[in-house]
Structures are given as structure tokens and as C-alpha cells.
Design an enzyme around this catalytic site. Structure first.
Site, PDB file in Angstrom:
ATOM      1  N   ASN A 170     -42.954  33.595 -42.711  1.00 13.51           N
ATOM      2  CA  ASN A 170     -43.551  32.696 -43.701  1.00 13.51           C
ATOM      3  C   ASN A 170     -44.824  32.027 -43.179  1.00 13.51           C
ATOM      4  OD1 ASN A 170     -41.571  31.416 -42.042  1.00 13.51           O
ATOM      5  ND2 ASN A 170     -41.552  29.632 -43.382  1.00 13.51           N
ATOM      6  N   CYS A 212     -43.882  33.162 -48.624  1.00 10.97           N
ATOM      7  CA  CYS A 212     -42.587  33.481 -48.021  1.00 10.97           C
ATOM      8  C   CYS A 212     -42.717  34.671 -47.065  1.00 10.97           C
ATOM      9  CB  CYS A 212     -41.565  33.821 -49.106  1.00 10.97           C
ATOM     10  SG  CYS A 212     -41.003  32.406 -50.063  1.00 10.97           S
ATOM     11  N   CYS A 235     -35.407  33.684 -51.940  1.00 13.10           N
ATOM     12  CA  CYS A 235     -35.610  32.855 -53.133  1.00 13.10           C
ATOM     13  C   CYS A 235     -35.788  33.756 -54.363  1.00 13.10           C
ATOM     14  CB  CYS A 235     -36.822  31.942 -52.946  1.00 13.10           C
ATOM     15  SG  CYS A 235     -38.412  32.781 -53.109  1.00 13.10           S
ATOM     16  N   GLU A 281     -40.835  37.309 -46.955  1.00 13.63           N
ATOM     17  CA  GLU A 281     -40.534  38.609 -47.584  1.00 13.63           C
ATOM     18  C   GLU A 281     -41.795  39.300 -48.112  1.00 13.63           C
ATOM     19  OE1 GLU A 281     -38.927  35.789 -47.967  1.00 13.63           O
ATOM     20  OE2 GLU A 281     -36.755  36.092 -47.919  1.00 13.63           O
ATOM     21  N   GLU A 338     -47.271  28.910 -44.119  1.00 16.14           N
ATOM     22  CA  GLU A 338     -47.366  27.715 -44.968  1.00 16.14           C
ATOM     23  C   GLU A 338     -48.800  27.217 -45.107  1.00 16.14           C
ATOM     24  OE1 GLU A 338     -44.411  24.897 -43.605  1.00 16.14           O
ATOM     25  OE2 GLU A 338     -42.805  26.163 -44.438  1.00 16.14           O
ATOM     26  N   CYS A 348     -38.897  35.980 -54.452  1.00 12.93           N
ATOM     27  CA  CYS A 348     -38.795  37.091 -53.497  1.00 12.93           C
ATOM     28  C   CYS A 348     -37.838  38.165 -54.009  1.00 12.93           C
ATOM     29  CB  CYS A 348     -38.338  36.584 -52.131  1.00 12.93           C
ATOM     30  SG  CYS A 348     -39.612  35.621 -51.296  1.00 12.93           S
TER      31      CYS A 348
HETATM   32  N1  THU Z   1     -39.149  30.793 -47.452  1.00 15.13           N
HETATM   33  C1  THU Z   1     -39.234  32.137 -47.203  1.00 15.13           C
HETATM   34  O1  THU Z   1     -40.019  32.570 -46.345  1.00 15.13           O
HETATM   35  N2  THU Z   1     -38.459  32.977 -47.921  1.00 15.13           N
HETATM   36  C2  THU Z   1     -37.580  32.588 -48.894  1.00 15.13           C
HETATM   37  O2  THU Z   1     -36.991  33.424 -49.560  1.00 15.13           O
HETATM   38  C3  THU Z   1     -37.332  31.161 -49.113  1.00 15.13           C
HETATM   39  C4  THU Z   1     -38.255  30.221 -48.437  1.00 15.13           C
HETATM   40  C5  THU Z   1     -40.025  29.887 -46.697  1.00 15.13           C
HETATM   41  C6  THU Z   1     -41.124  29.263 -47.533  1.00 15.13           C
HETATM   42  C7  THU Z   1     -41.417  27.985 -46.787  1.00 15.13           C
HETATM   43  O3  THU Z   1     -42.391  28.248 -45.798  1.00 15.13           O
HETATM   44  C8  THU Z   1     -40.099  27.645 -46.105  1.00 15.13           C
HETATM   45  O4  THU Z   1     -39.287  28.807 -46.164  1.00 15.13           O
HETATM   46  C9  THU Z   1     -39.340  26.491 -46.750  1.00 15.13           C
HETATM   47  O5  THU Z   1     -39.177  26.715 -48.121  1.00 15.13           O
END
Ligand code: THU
Length: 160
Positions: free
Chosen positions: A61, A72, A111, A74, A63, A114
Site C-alpha cells: 500500500n 491499496c 476491501c 492489491e 499512502e 479491491c
Molecule cells: N489497504 C490495503 O492495502 N488493502 C485493502 O484491501 C484494505 C486497506 C490499505 C490502505 C491504507 O493504506 C491502509 O491499508 C489502511 O486502510
């Protein structure tokens, strides 16, 4: 009126019960957590994809101070794989998590957005993708295809 019963199956394994290749993929996903940029959530997600050409492609991920722009792990991994090996099929997607704030032993599932993206990649390659989910430690959830996590998905067949 009629009811539709939609079936979801998750196989739960102890790590030692997994095949060696699956254990190695889970390890690669944990290593990918180190490439996360997660200064805001302190929640690292690492993904490792095994391809039918033998390669492993990773993602983590990424940010942003403008929170909605966070990407994310994925989509990072899926895009990496499609760019590097356009003709390859994705066989398995391992997803690991690592929180700097709490010890988590329950696997985190992708999520909703994703799940939709994984569904699109399955449609593109006309084959399901096996998901392996594990936290920093603990049990592994094995899910044979995104339909288990995204029943009644919206897909391209509605747009033909
Ligand atoms: N995140 C992912 O990388 N994948 C997911 O399916 C859910 C959330 C990351 C996004 C963000 O950087 C952190 O987790 C908190 O939400």
C-alpha cells in the site's frame, strides 16, 4: 418469491499445513509489507502474486496525506503484474498485514474496491485467482476465487 442462497467457502489452514510454494508466497507477501508507505495508518499490507510463468510479483500500500488518494496493496501488485507480464495468468494472490499499532492474528480480507478489481482481473484471464490471507502470524485463509468474497458481482457481461 424465491430465495437464492449464495455459497462462500473459506478453507482455514495452519501455516505448516500449507504447501511449500504457498508458504514461500506468504513469506514474499510479508516481505512486501516492508515496501509499504504507510505513515498515516501505520498499517502495512503486502501482496505477492504467483504467475503461470513462474514469476512472483509484489505490491504494497502507498499512502498519501490526502487520504482518499491512498492506494491499496492489491491494485499495486495487480498493475505491476499486468505491466511486467501482460500475457501471464495470476494463479495465487497472497495478502499479509502488519500493524504498527496492534498485534493482529486474524487475516484481513481485501476491501470492497479491491474485490471488484480482483474480479476484473479474473474476468480478463478467464480463470479464478486463489487468495491466501494471513496476518503477521496465525491461521491462513484460502479462498478459491473472488466470487466467494464478492457474490453477485457487477461485471462486463452487463455491458455487452
Ligand atoms: N489497504 C490495503 O492495502 N488493502 C485493502 O484491501 C484494505 C486497506 C490499505 C490502505 C491504507 O493504506 C491502509 O491499508 C489502511 O486502510
Amino acid at each position: 418469491m424465491r430465495r437464492m442462497h449464495l455459497k462462500t467457502e473459506v478453507q482455514v489452514f495452519k501455516k505448516e499445513e500449507m504447501e511449500k510454494a504457498e508458504q514461500a508466497l506468504l513469506e514474499a507477501a510479508l516481505q512486501a509489507c516492508d515496501q509499504a508507505y504507510a505513515p498515516y495508518s501505520d498499517f502495512r499490507v503486502g501482496v505477492a502474486l504467483s504467475l503461470d510463468n513462474g514469476h512472483i510479483v509484489k505490491g504494497a500500500n502507498q499512502e498519501n496525506a490526502a487520504y482518499p488518494m491512498c492506494i491499496c496493496a492489491e491494485p499495486v501488485a495487480l498493475s505491476n503484474a499486468k505491466m511486467a507480464f501482460p500475457a501471464a495468468k495470476i494463479l495465487t494472490m497472497a495478502i499479509r498485514i502488519k500493524s504498527g499499532r496492534q498485534k493482529i492474528s486474524e487475516p484481513a480480507a481485501p476491501c470492497g474496491a479491491c474485490r471488484q478489481m480482483i474480479s476484473e482481473y479474473e474476468s480478463r484471464q478467464q480463470a479464478p485467482i486463489t487468495l491466501l490471507l494471513q496476518a503477521e502470524e496465525g491461521e491462513v485463509y484460502k479462498i478459491e476465487g473472488i466470487e466467494n468474497l464478492l457474490p453477485l458481482s457487477f461485471n462486463g457481461t452487463f455491458l455487452t
